[in-house]
Design a protein around this motif. Sequence first.
Motif, PDB file in Angstrom:
ATOM      1  N   LYS A  15      48.924 -20.403  70.438  1.00 23.91           N
ATOM      2  CA  LYS A  15      49.891 -21.071  70.589  1.00 23.91           C
ATOM      3  C   LYS A  15      49.298 -22.254  69.679  1.00 23.91           C
ATOM      4  N   TRP A  16      48.180 -22.613  69.922  1.00 25.03           N
ATOM      5  CA  TRP A  16      47.385 -23.958  69.733  1.00 25.03           C
ATOM      6  C   TRP A  16      47.119 -23.504  68.075  1.00 25.03           C
ATOM      7  N   ALA A  17      46.493 -22.025  67.694  1.00 23.84           N
ATOM      8  CA  ALA A  17      46.901 -22.531  66.020  1.00 23.84           C
ATOM      9  C   ALA A  17      48.061 -22.712  65.682  1.00 23.84           C
ATOM     10  N   VAL A  18      48.973 -22.022  66.050  1.00 20.94           N
ATOM     11  CA  VAL A  18      50.475 -22.646  65.691  1.00 20.94           C
ATOM     12  C   VAL A  18      50.724 -23.920  65.095  1.00 20.94           C
ATOM     13  N   SER A  19      51.023 -24.447  66.786  1.00 17.73           N
ATOM     14  CA  SER A  19      50.827 -25.459  66.681  1.00 17.73           C
ATOM     15  C   SER A  19      50.741 -26.926  65.628  1.00 17.73           C
ATOM     16  N   LEU A  20      49.256 -26.939  65.317  1.00 19.14           N
ATOM     17  CA  LEU A  20      48.081 -26.809  64.093  1.00 19.14           C
ATOM     18  C   LEU A  20      48.618 -26.963  63.168  1.00 19.14           C
ATOM     19  N   VAL A  21      48.569 -25.743  63.075  1.00 16.52           N
ATOM     20  CA  VAL A  21      48.902 -25.293  61.221  1.00 16.52           C
ATOM     21  C   VAL A  21      50.132 -25.306  60.701  1.00 16.52           C
ATOM     22  N   ILE A  22      51.443 -26.008  61.771  1.00 20.96           N
ATOM     23  CA  ILE A  22      52.484 -26.066  61.224  1.00 20.96           C
ATOM     24  C   ILE A  22      52.220 -27.821  61.491  1.00 20.96           C
ATOM     25  N   ALA A  23      51.504 -28.942  62.014  1.00 19.71           N
ATOM     26  CA  ALA A  23      51.320 -29.753  61.741  1.00 19.71           C
ATOM     27  C   ALA A  23      50.993 -30.549  60.371  1.00 19.71           C
ATOM     28  N   VAL A  24      49.294 -29.572  60.480  1.00 15.59           N
ATOM     29  CA  VAL A  24      48.742 -30.178  58.953  1.00 15.59           C
ATOM     30  C   VAL A  24      49.810 -29.010  58.055  1.00 15.59           C
ATOM     31  N   GLY A  25      49.998 -27.944  58.273  1.00 15.84           N
ATOM     32  CA  GLY A  25      50.630 -27.573  56.803  1.00 15.84           C
ATOM     33  C   GLY A  25      52.344 -29.289  56.355  1.00 15.84           C
ATOM     34  N   ALA A  26      52.668 -29.109  57.203  1.00 18.38           N
ATOM     35  CA  ALA A  26      53.574 -30.105  57.102  1.00 18.38           C
ATOM     36  C   ALA A  26      53.318 -31.630  56.267  1.00 18.38           C
ATOM     37  N   TYR A  27      51.884 -31.391  56.258  1.00 20.19           N
ATOM     38  CA  TYR A  27      51.685 -32.697  56.425  1.00 20.19           C
ATOM     39  C   TYR A  27      50.849 -32.555  54.525  1.00 20.19           C
TER      40      TYR A  27
END
Length: 466
Positions: A15-27
């Motif tokens: 879950k942590w990996a997914v949330s960070l990947v989504i946020a960083v990926g969006a940036y």
Amino acid sequence: MLLKTEELTRSMLIKWAVSLVIAVGAYYVIPRSETLTDPMVAFLAVTLWAVCAWAMDTLNGTMVGLLLPMLYIVVCHVPQKVVFAPWLGEVAIISIAGFTLGKIVQSTGLGKRIALSCVQKMGGSFAGALAGFTVGAAIVSPFVPSIMGKAAIFLAISISLCDALDFKAGSREATAIVLGTCMAVGGTKLAYLTGAGDLVMGMGLVDKVLGTQTSWVQYAIFNFPPAMIYTALGLVLVLLVLRSSADKATLRRVAQEKYSELGVVSDDEKRAAILFVLTLVMLATESIHHLSTGTTLMFIMGLSFMPGVGLMDAKKLGQTNFSPLFFIMGCMSIGAAGGFLKVTQWLANQVMPLFTDAGASMASVCAYGVGVLLNFLLTPLAATSTLSVPIAELASSIGLDPRLLYFSFQYGLDNLIFPYEYALYLFFYSSGYINFKDMALVMFLRIIMSGLFIACIAVPWWNLML
């Protein structure tokens, strides 16, 4: 090893990996332009991470609320005075007083007595029980601005009723009782300015655009009739979709037994009832004494400490859960930072085509639809803080009263399919008494029904009152 390995489960790490990947990926994926600058994209990425954290429960919701202002300052370079500006407004005061008054409702047992009394008075049938919970929620709602405070009262009572009637968790009857109660709590909150913190916040933002100050009574005139009809329609929908053959005599007997267990009305309950009647009178006469809603509630909170009243003291205050306040104010920082960075204006420009050349009814339905869709991405508080101003400005630009679209938008935020979209529904669903398939069917049908309600009932009423 210093880390608590029992908390670092595989599921949590994913879950942590997914949330960070989504946020960083969006940036890194969102393209920059003249209207979408780097700080704006950073804002969207930070906000997206917060939403993921709330949805996947990777971090305590209150802690996310505390971190958001800091992240906007550090990552998005928003001035500190901007992100903490909401703390100087009415919302913080209303929330503090509201949580305290909610504690009084719970600790004295007044809220439970009101709810069970309403169930009794409605005849004791299955439909009468749901109607009783709805009436009880309508009575308690204006006095407890915390939606979760109301949820705690009514979930406990609805579960008690299910257990007493031997409605198994996940059964159609249990789903109808618990989901119907949840919808009653959510629907009746829309009737009052003090129904929930996000309504106070959103109305304040719209008032800034209008240059007005909506009183508690004005808001009730606008929204009490349509909110009650909307809640009743939701109740009818639950009864039609989740039909029950529960024995009326047994249900009436159980409700009577539960009410009898409360015993005689205590002195604390009597004093609390007097205090809340005074609250309602003061809120209703705001145009005479000119005290704001926050000032009134804080005054009532002070009275609860007075000698001879004794409904609140230092010990009880210490037991009051104020942590949601930081969640609320963190969500408000989304709107403050977004407004400073012009993200709200950018979002408004994205939805502008939906409203082009639309009449009042169609524009309101579109605003409702925006609310429904935003539920998949943002919490109601976050959505309210982010889009209330753009929607109000958008309405002004096309010649409509901003309140028309704002009210419709709030109804959209009360309609969802998945429990994670709104803490109220997640709280009731987590009880285990609601069958997801039955809930999804009811909520899907309510989304359609509510759109028709907005166009055919709510908008004509608001046009008449505005």
